[in-house]
Enzyme design. Structure first.
Site, PDB file in Angstrom:
ATOM      1  N   ASN A   1       0.819  -1.125   0.057  1.00 42.42           N
ATOM      2  CA  ASN A   1       0.021  -0.013   0.006  1.00 42.42           C
ATOM      3  C   ASN A   1       0.928   1.308   0.099  1.00 42.42           C
ATOM      4  OD1 ASN A   1      -2.681   1.508   1.051  1.00 42.42           O
ATOM      5  ND2 ASN A   1      -1.216   2.055   2.409  1.00 42.42           N
TER       6      ASN A   1
ATOM      7  N   TYR B   1       5.296   9.875 -11.205  1.00 43.55           N
ATOM      8  CA  TYR B   1       4.433   9.100 -10.115  1.00 43.55           C
ATOM      9  C   TYR B   1       3.936   7.981 -11.255  1.00 43.55           C
ATOM     10  CZ  TYR B   1       0.300   7.509  -7.578  1.00 43.55           C
ATOM     11  OH  TYR B   1      -0.791   6.990  -7.080  1.00 43.55           O
TER      12      TYR B   1
ATOM     13  N   ALA C   1       4.709   7.339 -14.113  1.00 45.42           N
ATOM     14  CA  ALA C   1       5.637   6.324 -14.679  1.00 45.42           C
ATOM     15  C   ALA C   1       6.098   5.046 -13.669  1.00 45.42           C
ATOM     16  CB  ALA C   1       6.972   7.096 -15.131  1.00 45.42           C
TER      17      ALA C   1
END
Length: 248
Positions: A87, A155, A157
């Site tokens: 997460n 981000y 990518a």
């Protein structure tokens, strides 16, 4: 049957905490990873007060050695890990490619991509010991498909790489009975978007078919399904959780 162990990174707030609450109510011992001791201990106390078996490990998941130490301690203590929820992640701020610092680039990639590799790699030997349909859930993003919002190119990518890595892991690890899948959240109403102007965020609702942002619990419920026997034939899948945001 042995107790089910779930390791959830970045789990002291937001979606990660919702996942811990949901899996905890379903009988998992939830092991929360976070960065802040005081915040983490408060969360664990609250979970325990609500009848959830919870434990905290403080660790920076971008630190390879620290991750190895944390996962090995958990695996040695319990003998197995049943579910890994990768997460931890985030925008890390917003920078355009022109003028972007290498330090920023590496930080965002480390938080979203390196952490997924480090935690998964360390956990594999203990997932192999599981007798409870072991699984790994990675987090990609709608940004992996649309390139992300302003200043979120790196981000996007990183999340694109997580998507591809998920499928590679799935092919490799299913030989050991370990299922690897991913979720791809759209705009979920959490502190993740704290770096985004509120007026801009409100304008995004017009691009979401359902007309609202998602809630952490809605993501947690999908993860609950993915780690369960109900999803036993799902391998290398990516579940979109975006309220139709991808289709407008």
């Amino acid at each position: 049957m042995e107790n089910k162990i779930a390791l959830i990174t970045g789990a002291t707030r937001g979606i990660g905490l919702a996942v811990a609450e949901t899996l905890g109510r379903e009988g998992y011992k939830v092991i929360l990873n976070g960065l802040l001791e005081d915040e983490g201990q408060k969360v664990v106390t609250d979970l325990k007060n609500n009848g959830i078996d919870a434990e905290l490990y403080i660790c920076d998941v971008t630190d390879e050695k620290a991750v190895d130490k944390m996962v090995n301690e958990i695996g040695t203590k319990y003998g197995h890990i049943d579910t890994v929820i990768n997460n931890a992640g985030g925008l890390g701020g917003r920078e355009k490619f022109e003028g972007m610092t290498t330090e920023f680039y590496r930080r965002v990639m480390a938080l979203n991509l390196d952490s997924t590799l480090f935690v998964t790699r360390a956990a594999i030997p203990y997932l192999k010991n599981s007798k409870n349909l072991p699984s790994i859930i990675n987090y990609t993003s709608i940004a992996a498909y649309n390139g992300g919002g302003p200043g979120a190119g790196v981000y996007s990518a990183a999340k694109g790489a997580v998507l591809t890595m998920t499928r590679s892991m799935a092919k490799e690890l299913i030989a050991y009975g370990i299922r690897v899948n991913a979720i791809s959240p759209g705009t979920i109403d959490t502190a993740f978007h704290s770096a985004t102007n509120k007026d801009i965020m409100e304008s995004w609702k017009s691009g979401i078919a359902i007309g609202r942002f998602g809630e952490s619990k809605e993501v947690a419920d999908i993860i609950s399904f993915l780690v369960s026997e109900k999803a036993s034939y799902l391998v290398g899948e990516v579940i979109q959780i975006n309220g139709g945001q991808a289709y407008l």
